[in-house]
Structures are given as C-alpha cells and as structure tokens.
Design an enzyme around this catalytic site. Structure first.
Site, PDB file in Angstrom:
ATOM      1  N   GLU A 142       0.822  -1.220   0.000  1.00  0.00           N
ATOM      2  CA  GLU A 142       0.000   0.000   0.000  1.00  0.00           C
ATOM      3  C   GLU A 142       0.854   1.268   0.000  1.00  0.00           C
ATOM      4  OE1 GLU A 142      -4.097  -1.631   2.097  1.00  0.00           O
ATOM      5  OE2 GLU A 142      -2.660  -0.530   3.343  1.00  0.00           O
ATOM      6  N   GLU A 299      -6.346  -7.671  -1.362  1.00  0.00           N
ATOM      7  CA  GLU A 299      -7.000  -7.770  -0.056  1.00  0.00           C
ATOM      8  C   GLU A 299      -8.494  -7.548  -0.271  1.00  0.00           C
ATOM      9  OE1 GLU A 299      -5.427  -5.255   3.006  1.00  0.00           O
ATOM     10  OE2 GLU A 299      -3.338  -5.765   2.555  1.00  0.00           O
TER      11      GLU A 299
END
Length: 656
Positions: A142, A299
């Site tokens: 991320e 995710e």
C-alpha cells in the site's frame, strides 16, 4: 478465476501451518499471499538472513498446489535498522521525524534504507524468483506518495525542480513568487510545503511537491521490480494499492508492472440515499482502467474492520461472496481475502479475517468456502474482458490540485466522477475509468469532469476525439489552471471554450445551498455546490437555472463541433439529473440501455469476442426479480433462465 487468502506464517505457530493449508486445499483456495511484514524474521540482525521458515511455509502450501504471492517486506524495516540509522525515518511537514512503532515509517529516498531494501529484495529474488511455487510478486505494501521533508528529500526536490525548470529564475516565475515576497535568491531556500493548511501556501509549490513525492514512490517500486526481473524476466510483479491521503499517480505506478492490484473493502452498510453512490463498482472500474486490463484484488473484505477506528459492522449474509463476485464482474481475475486468520496479537486483532479468534469456522467462513466452490465453475470466463462504450477520465494532477485548494463547501473532484459512473452503469453499460491521454477513439461517449489543470497532451487528445465525431461531456472547473497550478487569464473554460461553444461569464460557489435547474423538456432538478453562469456562443442550452440573479441563464449546454458533440455541465446536481442526462446521451449515441432494473442491481458484461457473459449483482438488502430479454443459460446454476431472482448480494451470470 482464482480465490486466495492473505496469510502470515511468521505470526502463527508452525503447528497451524499444516492444518491451515489442509483446510485451504479442502475448500478450494488457490493462492496465498505472504511476507509483506516479515522483514525482522527474514533478517533478524544486520546481514543475518533466515529463510528456512519461509522455505518451510512455501513448501507447506505448494504441496497442495497452492500458489504463492511473495511480497517484499520493505514496508516494515526491523527496529535494529531504525536504531542504527535514525535518518531513514520520514520527516513530517512540521519538520519532525514521525514516531516509529507501527509501520510505513521509512523514507523512500533515504540512502541507507534504499541500500537495505535493495539487499533484502535481491536476497529474496535470488532464492525464489525461479521457484515454480511463486505465482506472483508484490512490491512493498500500500505504498503512498509520502510527503517526506527530510534533508535528503529536500535536496532531491530541489534537483527535481532544477531538472524541470532549468534555473532559479524560471522557478520563481512558475511559482509566482513575487506574491508575498516569496522569491528565492538561493536554491537552498526552496523547501517543501509546511504543516500550514495547503490552501494557505503556494499552490504551484504544493502541486510540484505532490508530483515529486509521487515520482519518488514510482521510482522505488520500479527499482524493486527490476531487481526481481533481473533474476527472472518472466516473473509477474505488482504492488497493492488503495485510495489514500497521499495517492500517487497510479498510471505511472503501474506502468512498469505486470498487473494492477487493489485492496478492496466495500462498505457493508447500504446507504438509502440515492444521492450517495457508494458501490465499489467505481473503485473496481478505476483499477481496471489503470492499465486497461483485468486486475487482481490483493485484499478483500472478510469480516468486521477495526484498527485505525472502532470496529465497523460485520458483513451481512451474502456480502463475503457477493462482493468478491462483484470484483470479478468488473475485471478481477483473482480475489484474495484479508485475511485467513484474524490476528490475536497486535494492532490489527480486530480487523477480522475468515477464521475468528474462536478458531471455529463461522457463517462468514462457510460463505467463503461456498465462494471457492462457485469460482471453480467460472473457468469459462477466465479469458474474458470488459469492453466499454463509455469512458470517464481521471487525472491525478486534478485530484492533487483540488486537495490543495478546496473550491467550495462540499465540492469533491472524485464525487463528480462517481455521479457519472453511477448514472451510466445504472443502465447496465460497462464504463472504463482511464487517463486523459489514453486512446479515446473506441468510445461512443467520454466524460471529462473538472479538467482543472491544463495539460497540453490531454487537451489535444480530447479535441481530437470530438473533431473525429466523438460525444464529450465536460463539467465546471475546467481550464482553470495552467500546468504550474496558476490561474489562466482568459474567460473560462479557457482552452476548451471553442469546443464547448459557451463562456462562463460569472460563477457562484453556492456550497451546500440548493437551487433548481430545468432541462429542455421541463424536467426540474436540484443543483448545489457550484454554478457556472454560461453565455452561449455556438452552443444551445440543455438546461437553465431557475433561481438567483442568474435565473434563465444556461446551466448545461450542448454544442456541435466539427463532427462531434460537446456537452458542458456547469453545476453539480442530485443523482436524478445524472441518470436522466446519461439516458439521453446513450439514446443519442446508440449505446444499449437496460431499462427498469431494480434499484441496487448492477450489470456488467465480460466477453471473449465470441461469447458474452452478463453478470447480474444485487447490491442491496432486498430480493430482486429481473426479467431477461430472452432465455439465457446460467453459468452459476445451469439451465435456461427467462427470469432471475437474486437474494440480497446475490449474483448470477448468464451467457448471452
């Protein structure tokens, strides 16, 4: 279509690894993602590497033919590195080093961090890049365009500016530094934006620092990917991303990578407000548009979320499976759920996975197992993609610039994109969200909302599309700024004025005040936030204001330009306007429309060029009945169907 899970072997006793892998294999899990936070286990001391546990973990899963997504652990350097090299820690806008203790503290430009990041990545690549169990690689985790202001970043930012502008005099001119006596007399005076609110600071400086910070993130990811590619040029490399405070230029970020990956956490509360489009269909189409190819979800929502904020509600029955299938409907070929086991230690222990702390398979786990079984039936769509008639243009520079200088109360750049996306998809058409410089020739309609910061290549691309017969929709706050984020001294919408056939003679930032417009057919709609008061030249009024001192002035226009048509929406309306407007555009351009879809039902089509597969997803809490235009074969249940009955968050896929 593959379903996977995120797994953290370093956080669990080895005795669980075998039991977990056995259960994964039993229910049909095809991939596990491991390693993104494991640097201290891989290198417990400087130069002392321990890969034995990772070898064992990979072997445990690969014996079941479960593929591995191996992550580089550079998001979380070990504490010994921070202690030895404290200058690798990011410095905030206030000039202070941020506190360590959670994750993501490192400065991506710090020389010693880069040395160690490259070394651990090289060690992993040499050991595993040619391992047949490795299905893909993930760089970092991320990653953001971190606005670090350390001395290293300050120096590199100055170099970046000199490379761009050549001289200090040019920088002063580009930044307009004669304002507030801000002219630089020495390059050492150039500093990143401070902790003052961005709107108080030089907007040109702020935009260039956003560009620089994004370029830093892009370079880091690219450098790490090249290390892996040197060991195995055929290795599939990505990084996972999400919409964050410091969003990088996603187009550049993924340009050197093999595929896009997204962390998908759709809201489990369904808003009853039609003016608040909250479907993650927008985010999914956005991710597919970054490379204009199918993507992965790295995710996926698995349970109640709660770490940085109090816990949210648990997913309702149907949402675990439904939202994974929704991602597939919009181009995800692989969906990996975060996470297999809910952590029982650390800050994320209440960000729930598929197996709860009880270690007893729950309702959500059983639904996930059903998803795995259902995904195994979908091999027929593995080679399909989405082909769209409509495109919406997203510009990271416009996004950054609007964050620097908010326009009026409630104004949000991405909201305008969402409104148009929700309106067109309401009729069951595919929508691509793409770069303003992408090839537009294949689209029957293109929406270019709030083209705020002028970019020559983008403007020429848009003009070219209309000149050759395209239908374009532009909106308020277009053509306002030049490339340096300074206002252009011409009537708005400046560079787009000729194509639009109208001028903004005045504007009214009304914020959350509500007013009314009426279209050519007399239909009335509520508008708010912004009102461009338009004076038509070659255009015609599509809608006019009914309120304020500009009642009777054009609010929305339509102009025929060369072989094409350009619409300009000078205000921001409630959702009913956008649905009406999109319906008219589709009718005029011949884009097929599905009428009378129940509220909440989303329709997308994936094709292999021979067969079309239509996904019907009920993103609502009410059962939905759908009448098909003809009998079609259901991929999910088998057999011909003339009608579909979808439970809340249920999906069916039919072959057209």
């Amino acid at each position: 279509m593959k379903i996977g899970v995120d797994y953290y072997p370093e956080q669990w006793d080895r005795a669980l690894w075998k039991a977990d892998s056995d259960l994964m294999a039993k229910i049909g899990v095809k991939l596990v993602r491991i390693g993104e936070f494991a640097w201290s286990k891989l290198e417990p001391r400087d130069g002392q590497f321990d890969f034995q546990w990772l070898d064992e973990a990979i072997s445990t899963f690969s014996r079941h033919a479960i593929g591995i997504v191996l992550c580089t652990p550079t998001s979380c350097p070990p504490l010994w590195m921070y202690e030895t090299y404290p200058d690798i820690v990011q410095v905030g806008a206030d000039g202070r080093r941020i506190q360590t203790g959670i994750r993501g503290h490192r400065c991506l430009n710090a020389p010693m961090f880069l040395y160690y990041a490259k070394r651990i990545t090289e060690q992993l690549a040499r050991r595993y890049a040619n391992n047949p169990a490795i299905a893909a690689w993930q760089i970092d985790n991320e990653i953001e365009a971190y606005p670090c202001t350390c001395e290293t970043c300050r120096g590199l930012f100055r170099d970046w500016l000199i490379d761009k502008y050549d001289t200090l005099e040019n920088i002063n001119a580009a930044f307009g530094n004669s304002v507030w006596s801000g002219e630089y007399s020495d390059i050492a005076q150039i500093k990143p934006p401070t902790s003052y609110p961005r709107a108080w600071q030089n907007p040109a400086l702020c935009l260039d620092f956003a560009r620089f910070s994004s370029d830093t993130a892009v370079k880091f990811v690219s450098d790490m990917a090249q290390i892996i590619k040197r060991e195995n040029p055929r290795a599939k490399v990505t990084t996972n991303t999400f919409f964050c405070e410091n969003t990088p230029d996603f187009y550049k970020l993924f340009s050197m990578l093999d595929f896009t990956s997204y962390d998908n956490y759709p809201p489990v509360r369904i808003s009853g407000d039609d003016n608040n489009p909250n479907s993650h269909a927008f985010e999914l189409d956005f991710m597919r548009g970054l490379k204009q190819r199918n993507f992965w979800v790295m995710e996926q929502l698995s349970g109640a979320t709660g770490s940085w904020a109090p816990m949210g509600p648990t997913p309702k029955p149907g949402q675990i499976k439904g939202y994974a299938m929704q991602a597939m409907a919009h181009g995800a070929d692989t969906v990996m759920h975060f996470r297999w086991r809910t952590a029982n230690k650390g800050a994320e222990m209440f960000w729930h996975g598929l197996l709860d702390h009880s270690n007893v398979p729950s309702r959500r786990f059983k639904e996930f197992a059903e998803l795995c079984r259902e995904a195994s039936k979908l091999s027929v769509i593995e080679t399909t993609e989405l082909v769209s008639d409509v495109a919406i243009l997203y510009s990271p520079e416009n996004d950054w610039a609007f964050r620097i200088q908010p326009q009026t109360e409630g104004f949000n750049y991405l909201e305008q994109l969402r409104y148009f996306h929700a309106a067109f998809t309401r009729y069951g058409t595919n929508v691509d969200i793409i770069s303003p410089t992408a090839d537009l020739s294949k689209y029957k309609a293109v929406v270019a909302p709030a083209m705020y910061v002028y970019d020559k290549a983008s403007a020429e691309n848009i003009y070219r599309y209309v000149i050759k017969g395209g239908t374009l929709i532009m909106t308020n706050r277009s053509g306002v700024k030049d490339q340096c984020n300074n206002c252009i001294m011409e009537p708005l919408p400046t560079v787009y004025r000729e194509m639009i056939g109208a001028e903004v003679k005045e504007y009214d930032p009304i914020g959350n005040t509500e007013q009314t417009i009426a279209d050519f057919a007399g239909n009335k709609f509520t508008c708010r936030q912004w009102c461009d008061i338009l004076e038509v030249t070659t255009a015609r009024a599509y809608a006019e204001y009914k309120d304020s001192f500009y009642a009777g002035s054009a609010a929305v226009t339509m102009n025929r330009y060369c072989s094409g048509v350009t619409y300009y929406v000078g205000t921001i309306c409630n959702m009913d306007f956008y649905e009406s407007f999109a319906g008219n555009i589709m009718k005029q351009t011949g884009i097929p429309r599905l009428k009378d879809l129940p509220r909440g039902v989303e329709v997308t089509t994936r094709t292999n060029g021979l067969d079309d597969y239509i996904f019907f997803f009920n993103n609502s809490e009410e059962e939905a009945d759908i009448t098909l235009p003809k009998a079609m074969y259901s991929i999910i249940d088998g057999g011909e169907r003339e009608t579909l009955t979808l439970k809340p968050f249920g999906m069916d896929i039919v072959r057209k």
